[in-house]
Write a protein that holds these residues in place. Structure first.
Motif, PDB file in Angstrom:
ATOM      1  N   GLN A 189      13.447  32.223  62.229  1.00 49.26           N
ATOM      2  CA  GLN A 189      14.649  32.117  61.407  1.00 49.26           C
ATOM      3  C   GLN A 189      14.311  31.595  60.013  1.00 49.26           C
ATOM      4  OE1 GLN A 189      17.274  29.718  63.806  1.00 49.26           O
ATOM      5  NE2 GLN A 189      18.186  31.519  64.800  1.00 49.26           N
ATOM      6  N   GLU A 190      13.415  30.613  59.943  1.00 50.02           N
ATOM      7  CA  GLU A 190      13.007  30.090  58.638  1.00 50.02           C
ATOM      8  C   GLU A 190      12.284  31.161  57.833  1.00 50.02           C
ATOM      9  OE1 GLU A 190      10.734  26.531  59.258  1.00 50.02           O
ATOM     10  OE2 GLU A 190      12.436  25.434  60.088  1.00 50.02           O
ATOM     11  N   LEU A 191      11.424  31.946  58.502  1.00 50.63           N
ATOM     12  CA  LEU A 191      10.715  33.019  57.821  1.00 50.63           C
ATOM     13  C   LEU A 191      11.696  34.063  57.301  1.00 50.63           C
ATOM     14  CD1 LEU A 191       8.094  34.458  56.992  1.00 50.63           C
ATOM     15  CD2 LEU A 191       8.088  35.519  59.264  1.00 50.63           C
ATOM     16  N   LEU A 192      12.670  34.437  58.114  1.00 49.17           N
ATOM     17  CA  LEU A 192      13.664  35.408  57.676  1.00 49.17           C
ATOM     18  C   LEU A 192      14.489  34.880  56.503  1.00 49.17           C
ATOM     19  CD1 LEU A 192      14.909  36.815  61.101  1.00 49.17           C
ATOM     20  CD2 LEU A 192      13.582  38.024  59.363  1.00 49.17           C
ATOM     21  N   GLN A 193      14.834  33.602  56.558  1.00 48.98           N
ATOM     22  CA  GLN A 193      15.590  33.004  55.453  1.00 48.98           C
ATOM     23  C   GLN A 193      14.754  33.005  54.181  1.00 48.98           C
ATOM     24  OE1 GLN A 193      18.832  32.136  55.460  1.00 48.98           O
ATOM     25  NE2 GLN A 193      18.578  31.854  53.273  1.00 48.98           N
ATOM     26  N   TRP A 194      13.475  32.692  54.310  1.00 45.38           N
ATOM     27  CA  TRP A 194      12.584  32.711  53.146  1.00 45.38           C
ATOM     28  C   TRP A 194      12.481  34.129  52.595  1.00 45.38           C
ATOM     29  CZ3 TRP A 194       8.048  35.315  52.105  1.00 45.38           C
ATOM     30  CH2 TRP A 194       7.408  34.942  50.936  1.00 45.38           C
ATOM     31  N   GLN A 195      12.349  35.140  53.486  1.00 44.05           N
ATOM     32  CA  GLN A 195      12.264  36.522  53.037  1.00 44.05           C
ATOM     33  C   GLN A 195      13.539  36.938  52.306  1.00 44.05           C
ATOM     34  OE1 GLN A 195      11.393  38.470  56.756  1.00 44.05           O
ATOM     35  NE2 GLN A 195       9.180  38.525  56.358  1.00 44.05           N
ATOM     36  N   ARG A 196      14.677  36.549  52.852  1.00 43.71           N
ATOM     37  CA  ARG A 196      15.944  36.873  52.175  1.00 43.71           C
ATOM     38  C   ARG A 196      15.999  36.221  50.791  1.00 43.71           C
ATOM     39  NH1 ARG A 196      18.730  35.003  56.775  1.00 43.71           N
ATOM     40  NH2 ARG A 196      18.569  36.640  58.290  1.00 43.71           N
ATOM     41  N   SER A 206      16.577  42.578  57.841  1.00 46.69           N
ATOM     42  CA  SER A 206      17.572  42.609  58.916  1.00 46.69           C
ATOM     43  C   SER A 206      16.995  43.216  60.185  1.00 46.69           C
ATOM     44  CB  SER A 206      18.794  43.414  58.483  1.00 46.69           C
ATOM     45  OG  SER A 206      19.414  42.803  57.384  1.00 46.69           O
ATOM     46  N   SER A 207      16.233  44.312  60.035  1.00 54.63           N
ATOM     47  CA  SER A 207      15.685  44.944  61.233  1.00 54.63           C
ATOM     48  C   SER A 207      14.624  44.079  61.885  1.00 54.63           C
ATOM     49  CB  SER A 207      15.117  46.330  60.898  1.00 54.63           C
ATOM     50  OG  SER A 207      13.980  46.217  60.066  1.00 54.63           O
ATOM     51  N   SER A 208      13.849  43.349  61.102  1.00 59.90           N
ATOM     52  CA  SER A 208      12.858  42.453  61.716  1.00 59.90           C
ATOM     53  C   SER A 208      13.562  41.276  62.409  1.00 59.90           C
ATOM     54  CB  SER A 208      11.850  41.958  60.689  1.00 59.90           C
ATOM     55  OG  SER A 208      12.456  41.142  59.723  1.00 59.90           O
ATOM     56  N   LYS A 209      14.729  40.889  61.890  1.00 64.43           N
ATOM     57  CA  LYS A 209      15.503  39.822  62.540  1.00 64.43           C
ATOM     58  C   LYS A 209      16.000  40.316  63.894  1.00 64.43           C
ATOM     59  CE  LYS A 209      19.671  37.065  62.068  1.00 64.43           C
ATOM     60  NZ  LYS A 209      20.871  36.808  61.303  1.00 64.43           N
ATOM     61  N   ASN A 210      16.505  41.561  63.902  1.00 64.68           N
ATOM     62  CA  ASN A 210      17.021  42.111  65.142  1.00 64.68           C
ATOM     63  C   ASN A 210      15.916  42.308  66.176  1.00 64.68           C
ATOM     64  OD1 ASN A 210      19.566  42.194  64.047  1.00 64.68           O
ATOM     65  ND2 ASN A 210      19.425  44.335  63.418  1.00 64.68           N
ATOM     66  N   GLN A 211      14.721  42.667  65.723  1.00 66.90           N
ATOM     67  CA  GLN A 211      13.609  42.834  66.642  1.00 66.90           C
ATOM     68  C   GLN A 211      13.142  41.501  67.196  1.00 66.90           C
ATOM     69  OE1 GLN A 211      10.659  44.908  64.380  1.00 66.90           O
ATOM     70  NE2 GLN A 211      11.703  46.881  64.526  1.00 66.90           N
ATOM     71  N   GLY A 212      13.217  40.455  66.375  1.00 68.59           N
ATOM     72  CA  GLY A 212      12.771  39.133  66.799  1.00 68.59           C
ATOM     73  C   GLY A 212      13.698  38.494  67.802  1.00 68.59           C
ATOM     74  N   SER A 213      14.979  38.891  67.810  1.00 68.64           N
ATOM     75  CA  SER A 213      15.966  38.253  68.694  1.00 68.64           C
ATOM     76  C   SER A 213      15.866  38.759  70.107  1.00 68.64           C
ATOM     77  CB  SER A 213      17.373  38.499  68.186  1.00 68.64           C
ATOM     78  OG  SER A 213      17.513  37.897  66.923  1.00 68.64           O
ATOM     79  N   ALA A 227      11.109  26.483  69.219  1.00 68.29           N
ATOM     80  CA  ALA A 227      10.351  26.264  67.984  1.00 68.29           C
ATOM     81  C   ALA A 227       9.946  27.594  67.359  1.00 68.29           C
ATOM     82  CB  ALA A 227       9.118  25.417  68.271  1.00 68.29           C
ATOM     83  N   GLU A 228       9.549  28.555  68.191  1.00 66.97           N
ATOM     84  CA  GLU A 228       9.187  29.879  67.679  1.00 66.97           C
ATOM     85  C   GLU A 228      10.398  30.567  67.064  1.00 66.97           C
ATOM     86  OE1 GLU A 228       7.682  34.159  69.407  1.00 66.97           O
ATOM     87  OE2 GLU A 228       7.040  32.350  70.466  1.00 66.97           O
ATOM     88  N   ARG A 229      11.545  30.461  67.732  1.00 64.56           N
ATOM     89  CA  ARG A 229      12.775  31.037  67.201  1.00 64.56           C
ATOM     90  C   ARG A 229      13.144  30.403  65.861  1.00 64.56           C
ATOM     91  NH1 ARG A 229      16.095  30.038  71.527  1.00 64.56           N
ATOM     92  NH2 ARG A 229      14.876  31.316  72.912  1.00 64.56           N
ATOM     93  N   MET A 230      13.016  29.096  65.769  1.00 71.70           N
ATOM     94  CA  MET A 230      13.311  28.393  64.509  1.00 71.70           C
ATOM     95  C   MET A 230      12.354  28.846  63.406  1.00 71.70           C
ATOM     96  SD  MET A 230      15.921  26.370  64.752  1.00 71.70           S
ATOM     97  CE  MET A 230      15.679  25.184  63.467  1.00 71.70           C
ATOM     98  N   ALA A 231      11.080  28.995  63.747  1.00 70.80           N
ATOM     99  CA  ALA A 231      10.095  29.449  62.759  1.00 70.80           C
ATOM    100  C   ALA A 231      10.438  30.858  62.275  1.00 70.80           C
ATOM    101  CB  ALA A 231       8.696  29.409  63.353  1.00 70.80           C
TER     102      ALA A 231
END
Length: 182
Positions: free
Chosen positions: A40-47, A175-182, A34-38
């Motif tokens: 991903q949704e945040l990153l998609q919204w930011q994009r 992109s960098s925040s996505k990489n840090q989150g993974s 659920a945290e990962r999905m949240a």
């Protein structure tokens, strides 16, 4: 109690502990998912927000540029077609320049100074064109106006480059925040 009962109690206790551990592990896994999905949704919204802001900035810049080009058309009409509309009519050079200045004033503060100078140059050209007591040299009027137009053109190109750079910086930040989150 007999040994059989003790064995049964220990087996039942072990089964209950195993079931509880399985449940806890499943809950942790679900929470991580659920945290990962949240994220991903945040990153998609930011994009999407970055792309929306880029589109909005580009649209404003295009509207400003259309107004600038409109002044060019009106100047050429006034100089060479002898279409001397009233200085303050909807189709006049000054009105078009004022519209471009208003767009910069409200939507593109980075272009405000150059837009003001351009508006002043258009007003000066319009005044010369509509002065009934003096004759004017169309080439001189167009030359003076052209200098101001070229400054606006350079400023618009700089603003477009700045928009692209800010979008690239924001995209790389996403992109960098996505990489840090993974």
């Amino acid at each position: 109690m007999s040994d059989v009962v003790w064995v049964a109690l220990i087996s039942a206790g072990g089964a209950i502990v195993a079931a509880l551990m399985t449940q806890i592990m499943a809950m942790r896994s679900a929470a991580k998912q659920a945290e990962r999905m949240a994220q991903q949704e945040l990153l998609q919204w930011q994009r999407n927000e970055v792309h929306r802001k880029q589109k909005d900035a580009e649209d404003k810049l295009q509207e400003f540029w259309r107004a600038i080009v409109e002044t060019q058309d009106r100047l050429l009409d006034a100089l060479y077609v002898n279409s001397k509309k009233s200085r303050f009519s909807e189709g006049s050079l000054s009105t078009a320049a004022t519209r471009a200045y208003a767009i910069a004033l409200v939507m593109i503060p980075n272009l405000l100074d150059v837009a003001k100078d351009f508006c002043d140059a258009c007003t000066d050209a319009d005044t010369l064109i509509h002065d009934t007591e003096k004759t004017y040299d169309a080439t001189t009027v167009a030359s003076e106006w052209r200098k101001s137009f070229e400054r606006v053109e350079a400023a618009v190109l700089e603003e477009a480059a700045r928009i692209r750079q800010s979008i690239e910086a924001a995209s790389s930040g996403v992109s960098s925040s996505k990489n840090q989150g993974s």
